[in-house]
Enzyme design. Structure first.
Site, PDB file in Angstrom:
ATOM      1  N   GLU A   7      -3.003   7.440  -6.612  1.00  0.00           N
ATOM      2  CA  GLU A   7      -2.949   6.427  -7.916  1.00  0.00           C
ATOM      3  C   GLU A   7      -4.218   6.888  -8.800  1.00  0.00           C
ATOM      4  OE1 GLU A   7      -0.595   2.522  -6.113  1.00  0.00           O
ATOM      5  OE2 GLU A   7      -2.826   2.521  -6.399  1.00  0.00           O
ATOM      6  N   HIS A  44       1.216  -0.162 -10.304  1.00  0.00           N
ATOM      7  CA  HIS A  44       0.221  -1.129  -9.509  1.00  0.00           C
ATOM      8  C   HIS A  44      -0.133  -2.252 -10.045  1.00  0.00           C
ATOM      9  CE1 HIS A  44      -3.019  -0.726  -5.911  1.00  0.00           C
ATOM     10  NE2 HIS A  44      -2.461  -2.226  -6.197  1.00  0.00           N
ATOM     11  N   ARG A  61       0.699  -1.091  -0.146  1.00  0.00           N
ATOM     12  CA  ARG A  61       0.015   0.206  -0.072  1.00  0.00           C
ATOM     13  C   ARG A  61       0.820   1.455  -0.086  1.00  0.00           C
ATOM     14  NH1 ARG A  61      -3.066  -3.204  -1.461  1.00  0.00           N
ATOM     15  NH2 ARG A  61      -5.052  -3.771  -0.674  1.00  0.00           N
TER      16      ARG A  61
END
Length: 319
Positions: free
Chosen positions: A268, A287, A239
Protein backbone atom coordinates in the site's frame (compact mmCIF):
# COMPACT_ATOMS: atom_id res chain seq x y z
CA UNK A 1 8.03 18.53 26.75
CA UNK A 2 8.48 18.39 22.97
CA UNK A 3 6.11 16.33 20.82
CA UNK A 4 6.39 15.49 17.12
CA UNK A 5 3.79 13.88 14.87
CA UNK A 6 5.58 12.46 11.82
CA UNK A 7 2.61 11.72 9.55
CA UNK A 8 -0.58 13.25 10.84
CA UNK A 9 -2.50 13.87 7.61
CA UNK A 10 -4.25 10.50 7.35
CA UNK A 11 -5.60 10.89 10.87
CA UNK A 12 -6.40 14.56 10.55
CA UNK A 13 -6.64 16.04 7.05
CA UNK A 14 -8.12 19.16 8.61
CA UNK A 15 -11.49 18.17 10.03
CA UNK A 16 -10.21 17.42 13.55
CA UNK A 17 -8.28 19.49 16.09
CA UNK A 18 -4.79 18.87 17.46
CA UNK A 19 -5.50 21.24 20.37
CA UNK A 20 -5.65 18.55 23.08
CA UNK A 21 -2.24 17.21 22.03
CA UNK A 22 -0.77 20.70 21.80
CA UNK A 23 -1.91 21.35 25.37
CA UNK A 24 0.51 18.64 26.55
CA UNK A 25 3.66 20.23 25.18
CA UNK A 26 5.45 22.02 22.38
CA UNK A 27 4.12 20.26 19.31
CA UNK A 28 5.36 19.94 15.71
CA UNK A 29 3.00 18.23 13.29
CA UNK A 30 4.01 17.03 9.83
CA UNK A 31 1.47 15.85 7.30
CA UNK A 32 3.88 13.30 5.88
CA UNK A 33 7.46 12.13 6.41
CA UNK A 34 9.42 10.04 3.92
CA UNK A 35 9.29 6.33 4.78
CA UNK A 36 12.71 5.70 3.26
CA UNK A 37 14.75 8.67 4.44
CA UNK A 38 16.23 7.99 7.87
CA UNK A 39 17.97 11.36 7.85
CA UNK A 40 14.67 13.18 7.38
CA UNK A 41 12.99 11.15 10.12
CA UNK A 42 15.87 11.82 12.53
CA UNK A 43 15.89 15.52 11.65
CA UNK A 44 12.15 15.86 12.20
CA UNK A 45 12.25 14.06 15.54
CA UNK A 46 15.14 16.28 16.55
CA UNK A 47 15.13 16.77 20.30
CA UNK A 48 11.51 15.70 20.79
CA UNK A 49 10.94 13.22 23.60
CA UNK A 50 7.47 12.18 22.39
CA UNK A 51 7.01 10.74 18.89
CA UNK A 52 3.74 9.84 17.19
CA UNK A 53 3.75 7.84 13.99
CA UNK A 54 1.18 6.11 11.83
CA UNK A 55 3.17 4.47 9.04
CA UNK A 56 6.57 6.20 9.26
CA UNK A 57 9.07 3.58 10.48
CA UNK A 58 10.94 4.01 13.75
CA UNK A 59 14.03 1.79 13.53
CA UNK A 60 16.88 1.06 15.90
CA UNK A 61 19.07 3.45 13.90
CA UNK A 62 16.57 6.24 14.45
CA UNK A 63 16.22 5.46 18.16
CA UNK A 64 20.01 5.42 18.56
CA UNK A 65 20.21 8.86 16.99
CA UNK A 66 17.45 10.49 19.03
CA UNK A 67 16.44 10.92 22.65
CA UNK A 68 12.93 9.48 22.41
CA UNK A 69 11.12 8.69 25.66
CA UNK A 70 7.70 7.64 24.33
CA UNK A 71 6.36 6.35 20.99
CA UNK A 72 2.65 6.48 20.20
CA UNK A 73 1.44 4.58 17.13
CA UNK A 74 -1.62 6.25 15.65
CA UNK A 75 -3.06 2.91 14.56
CA UNK A 76 -3.63 -0.61 15.83
CA UNK A 77 -0.76 -2.28 13.96
CA UNK A 78 2.66 -1.38 15.36
CA UNK A 79 5.04 -3.25 13.05
CA UNK A 80 6.48 0.10 11.89
CA UNK A 81 8.31 0.36 15.22
CA UNK A 82 11.32 -1.74 16.22
CA UNK A 83 9.76 -2.72 19.52
CA UNK A 84 12.76 -4.83 20.51
CA UNK A 85 15.08 -1.84 20.24
CA UNK A 86 12.53 0.33 22.03
CA UNK A 87 12.28 -2.15 24.88
CA UNK A 88 16.07 -2.26 25.22
CA UNK A 89 15.98 1.50 25.70
CA UNK A 90 12.99 1.36 28.07
CA UNK A 91 10.87 3.37 25.64
CA UNK A 92 7.16 2.53 25.95
CA UNK A 93 5.40 1.95 22.62
CA UNK A 94 1.63 2.32 22.64
CA UNK A 95 -1.03 1.66 20.04
CA UNK A 96 -4.76 2.36 19.68
CA UNK A 97 -6.50 -1.03 19.69
CA UNK A 98 -10.24 -0.36 19.65
CA UNK A 99 -11.06 2.92 17.93
CA UNK A 100 -12.40 1.54 14.61
CA UNK A 101 -14.57 -1.42 15.53
CA UNK A 102 -17.89 -0.02 14.37
CA UNK A 103 -16.50 1.67 11.27
CA UNK A 104 -14.59 -1.38 10.03
CA UNK A 105 -17.52 -3.74 10.55
CA UNK A 106 -19.85 -1.27 8.84
CA UNK A 107 -17.44 -0.97 5.91
CA UNK A 108 -17.33 -4.74 5.49
CA UNK A 109 -21.06 -4.54 4.87
CA UNK A 110 -20.63 -1.54 2.59
CA UNK A 111 -18.43 -3.74 0.40
CA UNK A 112 -20.86 -6.65 0.65
CA UNK A 113 -23.95 -4.56 -0.20
CA UNK A 114 -22.20 -3.00 -3.19
CA UNK A 115 -21.46 -6.52 -4.44
CA UNK A 116 -25.07 -7.55 -3.86
CA UNK A 117 -26.71 -4.53 -5.52
CA UNK A 118 -24.09 -2.61 -7.56
CA UNK A 119 -25.55 0.64 -6.27
CA UNK A 120 -22.82 2.86 -7.73
CA UNK A 121 -23.13 1.27 -11.18
CA UNK A 122 -26.90 1.60 -11.32
CA UNK A 123 -26.78 5.17 -10.05
CA UNK A 124 -24.34 6.07 -12.83
CA UNK A 125 -26.62 4.37 -15.36
CA UNK A 126 -29.58 6.47 -14.22
CA UNK A 127 -27.55 9.69 -14.46
CA UNK A 128 -26.46 8.65 -17.95
CA UNK A 129 -30.12 8.55 -19.01
CA UNK A 130 -30.68 4.80 -19.22
CA UNK A 131 -33.70 4.76 -16.91
CA UNK A 132 -35.30 7.66 -18.75
CA UNK A 133 -35.06 5.73 -22.01
CA UNK A 134 -35.95 2.34 -20.52
CA UNK A 135 -38.93 0.46 -21.97
CA UNK A 136 -39.77 -1.00 -18.55
CA UNK A 137 -40.28 0.67 -15.19
CA UNK A 138 -36.96 -0.75 -13.93
CA UNK A 139 -33.78 -2.45 -15.09
CA UNK A 140 -30.70 -4.07 -13.60
CA UNK A 141 -27.41 -5.09 -15.15
CA UNK A 142 -26.28 -7.64 -12.58
CA UNK A 143 -28.01 -10.33 -10.54
CA UNK A 144 -29.26 -8.80 -7.29
CA UNK A 145 -28.51 -10.83 -4.19
CA UNK A 146 -30.56 -11.16 -1.00
CA UNK A 147 -28.53 -11.97 2.10
CA UNK A 148 -31.26 -13.41 4.34
CA UNK A 149 -30.84 -17.15 4.73
CA UNK A 150 -27.28 -17.23 3.47
CA UNK A 151 -24.28 -18.19 5.62
CA UNK A 152 -21.56 -15.76 6.59
CA UNK A 153 -18.28 -17.25 7.76
CA UNK A 154 -16.18 -14.90 9.89
CA UNK A 155 -12.48 -15.67 10.27
CA UNK A 156 -11.28 -14.01 13.46
CA UNK A 157 -13.69 -13.27 16.29
CA UNK A 158 -12.26 -10.25 18.02
CA UNK A 159 -14.21 -7.03 18.47
CA UNK A 160 -14.58 -6.38 14.73
CA UNK A 161 -15.48 -9.98 13.94
CA UNK A 162 -18.12 -9.94 16.66
CA UNK A 163 -19.62 -6.68 15.40
CA UNK A 164 -19.69 -7.93 11.81
CA UNK A 165 -21.41 -11.10 13.02
CA UNK A 166 -24.13 -9.06 14.72
CA UNK A 167 -24.73 -7.12 11.51
CA UNK A 168 -24.94 -10.36 9.54
CA UNK A 169 -27.47 -11.78 11.98
CA UNK A 170 -29.51 -8.59 11.68
CA UNK A 171 -29.68 -9.21 7.93
CA UNK A 172 -31.09 -12.67 8.61
CA UNK A 173 -27.87 -14.52 7.82
CA UNK A 174 -26.68 -17.67 9.54
CA UNK A 175 -23.32 -16.87 11.18
CA UNK A 176 -20.43 -19.25 11.69
CA UNK A 177 -16.90 -18.34 12.72
CA UNK A 178 -13.42 -19.71 13.11
CA UNK A 179 -11.08 -18.39 15.77
CA UNK A 180 -8.05 -20.22 17.12
CA UNK A 181 -8.98 -19.09 20.63
CA UNK A 182 -12.55 -20.46 20.49
CA UNK A 183 -13.66 -24.06 20.95
CA UNK A 184 -15.28 -25.65 17.92
CA UNK A 185 -18.97 -26.42 18.48
CA UNK A 186 -19.57 -23.67 21.02
CA UNK A 187 -21.97 -20.79 20.41
CA UNK A 188 -21.84 -17.12 21.26
CA UNK A 189 -25.08 -15.30 20.59
CA UNK A 190 -26.09 -16.03 17.00
CA UNK A 191 -22.65 -17.36 16.06
CA UNK A 192 -21.45 -20.98 16.04
CA UNK A 193 -17.73 -21.78 15.99
CA UNK A 194 -16.58 -24.33 13.42
CA UNK A 195 -13.40 -25.80 12.00
CA UNK A 196 -11.77 -23.66 9.33
CA UNK A 197 -12.38 -26.22 6.59
CA UNK A 198 -16.07 -26.37 7.56
CA UNK A 199 -16.25 -22.60 7.27
CA UNK A 200 -14.69 -22.71 3.81
CA UNK A 201 -17.06 -25.48 2.73
CA UNK A 202 -20.36 -23.98 3.90
CA UNK A 203 -20.05 -20.19 3.75
CA UNK A 204 -21.74 -18.09 1.08
CA UNK A 205 -19.79 -15.04 2.28
CA UNK A 206 -16.39 -15.12 3.99
CA UNK A 207 -15.29 -12.07 5.98
CA UNK A 208 -11.68 -11.76 7.14
CA UNK A 209 -11.22 -10.08 10.50
CA UNK A 210 -8.13 -11.83 11.84
CA UNK A 211 -4.64 -10.42 12.54
CA UNK A 212 -1.79 -11.11 10.13
CA UNK A 213 0.24 -13.86 11.76
CA UNK A 214 2.39 -16.58 10.17
CA UNK A 215 -0.59 -18.91 10.65
CA UNK A 216 -2.93 -16.58 8.74
CA UNK A 217 -0.54 -15.30 6.06
CA UNK A 218 -2.10 -16.22 2.71
CA UNK A 219 -5.08 -17.94 4.30
CA UNK A 220 -7.05 -17.14 1.14
CA UNK A 221 -5.05 -19.19 -1.33
CA UNK A 222 -5.73 -21.60 -4.18
CA UNK A 223 -5.78 -24.62 -1.87
CA UNK A 224 -8.38 -23.10 0.45
CA UNK A 225 -10.41 -21.47 -2.32
CA UNK A 226 -10.83 -24.95 -3.83
CA UNK A 227 -12.64 -25.99 -0.62
CA UNK A 228 -15.17 -23.16 -0.93
CA UNK A 229 -18.60 -23.11 -2.53
CA UNK A 230 -18.79 -22.10 -6.15
CA UNK A 231 -19.90 -18.47 -6.21
CA UNK A 232 -18.59 -17.55 -2.77
CA UNK A 233 -18.08 -13.87 -1.89
CA UNK A 234 -14.86 -12.89 -0.08
CA UNK A 235 -14.40 -9.72 1.99
CA UNK A 236 -11.09 -8.46 3.32
CA UNK A 237 -10.77 -5.21 5.19
CA UNK A 238 -8.32 -6.60 7.72
CA UNK A 239 -4.79 -7.10 6.32
CA UNK A 240 -3.68 -7.45 2.70
CA UNK A 241 -1.28 -10.28 3.49
CA UNK A 242 -4.16 -12.59 4.35
CA UNK A 243 -4.79 -13.05 0.63
CA UNK A 244 -2.62 -14.57 -2.09
CA UNK A 245 -3.70 -12.03 -4.64
CA UNK A 246 -2.70 -14.03 -7.70
CA UNK A 247 -4.82 -16.97 -6.51
CA UNK A 248 -7.82 -14.77 -5.77
CA UNK A 249 -7.51 -13.17 -9.22
CA UNK A 250 -7.61 -16.59 -10.88
CA UNK A 251 -10.62 -17.62 -8.81
CA UNK A 252 -12.49 -14.42 -9.66
CA UNK A 253 -11.74 -14.70 -13.37
CA UNK A 254 -12.85 -18.34 -13.43
CA UNK A 255 -16.07 -17.60 -11.53
CA UNK A 256 -15.20 -19.88 -8.62
CA UNK A 257 -15.35 -16.74 -6.47
CA UNK A 258 -18.35 -14.65 -7.50
CA UNK A 259 -16.93 -11.38 -6.18
CA UNK A 260 -14.47 -9.93 -3.71
CA UNK A 261 -14.49 -6.71 -1.74
CA UNK A 262 -11.08 -5.63 -0.44
CA UNK A 263 -10.03 -2.49 1.39
CA UNK A 264 -6.44 -3.66 1.90
CA UNK A 265 -3.79 -5.12 -0.39
CA UNK A 266 -0.32 -6.61 0.00
CA UNK A 267 1.55 -3.38 -0.79
CA UNK A 268 0.00 0.00 0.00
CA UNK A 269 -0.54 2.27 -1.80
CA UNK A 270 -1.50 -0.34 -4.40
CA UNK A 271 0.94 -0.94 -7.27
CA UNK A 272 -0.13 -0.93 -10.89
CA UNK A 273 0.85 -4.57 -11.32
CA UNK A 274 -1.34 -5.86 -8.46
CA UNK A 275 -3.24 -8.86 -9.87
CA UNK A 276 -6.53 -7.75 -8.34
CA UNK A 277 -6.66 -4.57 -10.42
CA UNK A 278 -7.61 -6.54 -13.52
CA UNK A 279 -9.80 -9.14 -11.85
CA UNK A 280 -13.49 -9.67 -12.59
CA UNK A 281 -15.95 -8.49 -9.94
CA UNK A 282 -13.28 -7.19 -7.59
CA UNK A 283 -14.21 -4.10 -5.61
CA UNK A 284 -11.15 -2.32 -4.22
CA UNK A 285 -11.14 0.66 -1.88
CA UNK A 286 -8.04 2.53 -0.60
CA UNK A 287 -7.77 1.32 3.02
CA UNK A 288 -10.56 3.57 4.33
CA UNK A 289 -12.56 1.23 6.58
CA UNK A 290 -11.08 2.96 9.62
CA UNK A 291 -11.42 6.51 8.34
CA UNK A 292 -14.86 7.76 9.34
CA UNK A 293 -14.62 11.05 11.20
CA UNK A 294 -16.08 9.44 14.32
CA UNK A 295 -13.47 6.68 14.23
CA UNK A 296 -10.58 9.09 13.69
CA UNK A 297 -11.84 11.30 16.50
CA UNK A 298 -11.81 8.31 18.85
CA UNK A 299 -8.27 7.53 17.70
CA UNK A 300 -7.13 11.10 18.34
CA UNK A 301 -8.71 11.18 21.79
CA UNK A 302 -7.24 7.80 22.69
CA UNK A 303 -3.75 8.86 21.62
CA UNK A 304 -3.95 11.96 23.81
CA UNK A 305 -5.34 9.98 26.76
CA UNK A 306 -2.61 7.36 26.39
CA UNK A 307 0.11 10.00 26.36
CA UNK A 308 -1.42 11.74 29.36
CA UNK A 309 -1.40 8.39 31.22
CA UNK A 310 2.18 7.74 30.15
CA UNK A 311 3.35 11.12 31.41
CA UNK A 312 1.72 10.32 34.75
CA UNK A 313 3.70 7.08 34.94
CA UNK A 314 0.67 4.92 34.26
CA UNK A 315 1.18 3.96 30.60
CA UNK A 316 -1.70 2.08 28.96
CA UNK A 317 -2.03 0.18 25.67
CA UNK A 318 1.68 -0.63 25.78
CA UNK A 319 2.47 -3.23 23.12
Amino acid sequence: MKIVVLDGYALNPGDLSWAALKNLGECRIYDRTSFNDDAEIISRIGDAQIVFTNKTPITKKILDACNVKYIGVLATGYNVVDVVAAKEKNIPVTNIPTYGTQSVAQFAFALLLEICHHVAHHSRAVHEGRWESCEDFCFWDYPLIELAGKTMGVIGYGRIGQTTSKLAAAFGMKVIAFDSMREVGTKLGDCTFVELDELFKTSDVIALHCPLFPSTQGIICAENIAKMKDGVIILNNSRGGLVVEKDLREALDSGKVLAAGVDVVSTEPIKGDNPLLGAKNCFITPHISWASKESRERLMNSAVDDLRAGLAGKAVNVV
